[in-house]
Design an enzyme around this catalytic site. Structure first.
Site, PDB file in Angstrom:
ATOM      1  N   TYR A  54     -24.269  21.177   5.880  1.00  9.11           N
ATOM      2  CA  TYR A  54     -23.470  21.331   4.715  1.00  9.11           C
ATOM      3  C   TYR A  54     -21.829  20.705   5.493  1.00  9.11           C
ATOM      4  O   TYR A  54     -20.991  20.317   4.545  1.00  9.11           O
ATOM      5  CB  TYR A  54     -23.137  22.412   3.977  1.00  9.11           C
ATOM      6  CG  TYR A  54     -24.075  22.549   2.869  1.00  9.11           C
ATOM      7  CD1 TYR A  54     -25.402  22.550   3.219  1.00  9.11           C
ATOM      8  CD2 TYR A  54     -23.751  22.659   1.546  1.00  9.11           C
ATOM      9  CE1 TYR A  54     -26.439  22.716   2.176  1.00  9.11           C
ATOM     10  CE2 TYR A  54     -24.485  22.882   0.550  1.00  9.11           C
ATOM     11  CZ  TYR A  54     -25.785  22.784   0.789  1.00  9.11           C
ATOM     12  OH  TYR A  54     -26.835  23.011  -0.143  1.00  9.11           O
ATOM     13  N   LYS A 101     -36.647  26.198  11.559  1.00  5.55           N
ATOM     14  CA  LYS A 101     -37.762  25.471  12.157  1.00  5.55           C
ATOM     15  C   LYS A 101     -37.437  25.151  13.474  1.00  5.55           C
ATOM     16  O   LYS A 101     -37.303  24.048  14.042  1.00  5.55           O
ATOM     17  CB  LYS A 101     -37.013  23.844  11.101  1.00  5.55           C
ATOM     18  CG  LYS A 101     -38.303  23.117  11.146  1.00  5.55           C
ATOM     19  CD  LYS A 101     -39.552  23.071  10.491  1.00  5.55           C
ATOM     20  CE  LYS A 101     -40.351  22.119  10.496  1.00  5.55           C
ATOM     21  NZ  LYS A 101     -41.724  22.299   9.939  1.00  5.55           N
ATOM     22  N   ASP A 150     -41.246  25.875   6.233  1.00  5.37           N
ATOM     23  CA  ASP A 150     -42.225  25.093   5.298  1.00  5.37           C
ATOM     24  C   ASP A 150     -43.321  26.461   4.963  1.00  5.37           C
ATOM     25  O   ASP A 150     -43.578  26.482   3.868  1.00  5.37           O
ATOM     26  CB  ASP A 150     -42.942  24.172   5.989  1.00  5.37           C
ATOM     27  CG  ASP A 150     -43.057  24.362   7.524  1.00  5.37           C
ATOM     28  OD1 ASP A 150     -42.849  25.351   8.138  1.00  5.37           O
ATOM     29  OD2 ASP A 150     -43.802  23.349   7.886  1.00  5.37           O
ATOM     30  N   ASP A 160     -30.236  27.459   0.672  1.00  8.21           N
ATOM     31  CA  ASP A 160     -30.199  26.667  -0.504  1.00  8.21           C
ATOM     32  C   ASP A 160     -31.415  26.659  -1.272  1.00  8.21           C
ATOM     33  O   ASP A 160     -31.631  26.987  -2.434  1.00  8.21           O
ATOM     34  CB  ASP A 160     -29.299  25.372  -0.446  1.00  8.21           C
ATOM     35  CG  ASP A 160     -29.254  24.581  -1.595  1.00  8.21           C
ATOM     36  OD1 ASP A 160     -28.717  25.307  -2.383  1.00  8.21           O
ATOM     37  OD2 ASP A 160     -29.405  23.471  -1.724  1.00  8.21           O
ATOM     38  N   ASP A 195     -33.319  28.956  -4.466  1.00 11.14           N
ATOM     39  CA  ASP A 195     -33.988  28.583  -5.967  1.00 11.14           C
ATOM     40  C   ASP A 195     -35.531  28.841  -6.003  1.00 11.14           C
ATOM     41  O   ASP A 195     -35.714  29.359  -7.230  1.00 11.14           O
ATOM     42  CB  ASP A 195     -33.752  26.858  -6.020  1.00 11.14           C
ATOM     43  CG  ASP A 195     -32.177  26.606  -6.479  1.00 11.14           C
ATOM     44  OD1 ASP A 195     -31.354  27.337  -6.225  1.00 11.14           O
ATOM     45  OD2 ASP A 195     -32.243  25.575  -7.000  1.00 11.14           O
TER      46      ASP A 195
HETATM   47  C1  IPM Z   1     -25.635  26.575  -4.499  1.00  9.86           C
HETATM   48  C2  IPM Z   1     -25.324  24.938  -5.211  1.00  9.86           C
HETATM   49  C3  IPM Z   1     -24.465  24.467  -4.219  1.00  9.86           C
HETATM   50  C4  IPM Z   1     -24.914  24.240  -2.523  1.00  9.86           C
HETATM   51  C5  IPM Z   1     -23.928  23.047  -4.459  1.00  9.86           C
HETATM   52  C6  IPM Z   1     -23.566  22.888  -6.107  1.00  9.86           C
HETATM   53  C7  IPM Z   1     -22.806  22.440  -3.649  1.00  9.86           C
HETATM   54  O1  IPM Z   1     -26.636  24.350  -5.266  1.00  9.86           O
HETATM   55  O2  IPM Z   1     -24.520  27.340  -4.586  1.00  9.86           O
HETATM   56  O3  IPM Z   1     -26.757  26.950  -4.163  1.00  9.86           O
HETATM   57  O4  IPM Z   1     -25.760  23.397  -2.379  1.00  9.86           O
HETATM   58  O5  IPM Z   1     -24.639  25.122  -2.184  1.00  9.86           O
HETATM   59 MN    MN Z   2     -28.131  25.615  -4.823  1.00 11.35          MN
END
Ligand code: IPM
Ligand code: MN
Length: 366
Positions: A143, A192, A224, A248, A252
């Site tokens: 990032y 990884k 993975d 990240d 999710d």
């Molecule tokens: C998160 C989001 C952010 C990230 C984006 C919006 C920059 O997906 O906070 O997880 O990738 O960190």
């Molecule tokens: Mn995210």
């Protein structure tokens, strides 16, 4: 009466709705426990681009640094998607993370018993429970590494760089171990290391830091494999520590297996004594913005983390979390949660405002 300065960044899409609801919950806490919360509303994201031409105005950073804590809604939306990378709303988030030095991102993924039916996994898997704390490194890796466009052997190409210093791995590893000490004393480091040199440094550093925490059981997974194990045996996980990019993605996935991303809170923390930033894991959801449909609970639960971590108000944080659990146990659901389970007669579908009102009422009456 203790007075606290909270910087509020509503942002875009559903951000303003969920943040305004959360302020009402904080106000109910203030009344019940005798505190004063002073809010300073700040611009960031698409709304800041429209008002000032930049996603993260310097005034926002300055005011955020002076606060006790920052509460953020969400940033981004389709109308800003065609802007160049450094002018996009997301830059505001990345800029706040780096300007405030928020290197540690805590993302707890909890399956509430009342929402077990919303878990998309096998019922037996859901019944075993899910309570995972993801510790994501937040100011390093791909990032923030060197990136650009250049002429390569096959013509024009683009690159992003994954780099981690020993210092960066040490400090996030310690956050992982400290979290494990507060919880089940098990830490899984995800990397990884079979391919990436940065991951080999990551792993050897985490192993070295583990000597400071002899009570914590440490194991390692390749990313993975980690994505599979999280689906197969989520109840086995306690704390996961991982890089910015892998965190990240894994957060999710963890959000989804708890039923809805509309439920998940997060805290982004820097050095002790500096303001933390608290925000829902979900995004700005422009498709439902302004329609009283958004689930405010992720932001409300983020405010609970704010109270506990940045303001040291643990009892108050417990009261917020208990209020959320009560409202869910009473059967109230926003559309994002109902959708996952189909219509059920025991569930009462509510909008953002009514869900907020129910939590405020539960806080006031508890
Ligand atoms: C998160 C989001 C952010 C990230 C984006 C919006 C920059 O997906 O906070 O997880 O990738 O960190
Ligand atoms: Mn995210």
């Amino acid at each position: 009466m203790a007075k606290y300065q909270i910087a509020v960044i509503p942002g875009d899409g559903i951000g303003p709705e969920v943040v305004n609801g959360t302020r009402q919950v904080l106000d109910a806490i203030a009344v019940r426990f005798g505190h004063e919360f002073a809010y300073t509303e700040l611009l960031a994201g698409g709304i800041a681009i429209d008002a000032t031409g930049e996603p993260l105005p310097a005034a926002t950073v300055a005011a955020a640094k002076k606060s006790d804590a920052v509460l953020l809604g969400a940033v981004g939306g389709p109308q800003w998607d065609t802007l160049p990378g450094d002018k996009r709303p997301e830059r505001a988030l990345l800029g706040l993370r780096s300007e405030l030095g928020l290197y540690a991102n805590l993302r707890p993924a909890v399956l509430y018993p009342a929402l077990a039916a919303a878990c998309p996994l096998h019922p037996e898997t859901a019944a075993a429970g899910i309570d995972v704390m993801i510790v994501r490194e937040l100011t390093g890796g791909m990032y923030f590494g060197d990136r650009g466009r250049r002429e390569g052997p096959n013509g024009p190409e683009a690159y992003d760089t994954e780099a981690y210093s020993i210092m960066e791995v040490e400090r996030i590893a310690r956050v992982g171990f400290e979290q494990a000490m507060l919880r089940g004393k098990r830490l899984t480091s995800v990397d990884k290391a079979n391919v990436l040199e940065s991951s080999r440094l990551w792993r050897e550093t985490v192993i070295r830091i583990s000597q400071e925490y002899p009570e914590v059981t440490l194991d390692h997974l390749y990313v993975d494999n980690a994505t599979m194990q999280l689906i197969k045996r989520p109840s086995d996980f306690d704390v996961i520590v991982t890089t910015n990019m892998f965190g990240d993605i894994l957060s999710d996935e963890a959000a989804m297996i708890t039923g809805s991303i509309g439920m998940l809170a997060s805290a982004s923390l820097g050095k002790p004594g500096t303001p933390g930033m608290y925000e829902p894991v979900h995004g700005s959801a422009p498709d439902i913005a302004g329609q009283d449909k958004a689930n405010p609970l992720a932001t409300i639960l983020s405010a609970a983390m704010l109270l506990r971590i940045s303001l040291g108000l643990g009892t108050e944080a417990d009261a917020v979390e208990a209020a959320v659990a009560k409202v869910l146990a009473d059967g109230y659901r926003t559309g994002d949660i109902v959708q996952n389970v189909g219509s059920s007669s025991t569930e009462k579908r509510v909008g953002t405002r009514e869900m907020t009102r129910l939590v405020v009422e539960a806080v006031a009456n508890a």
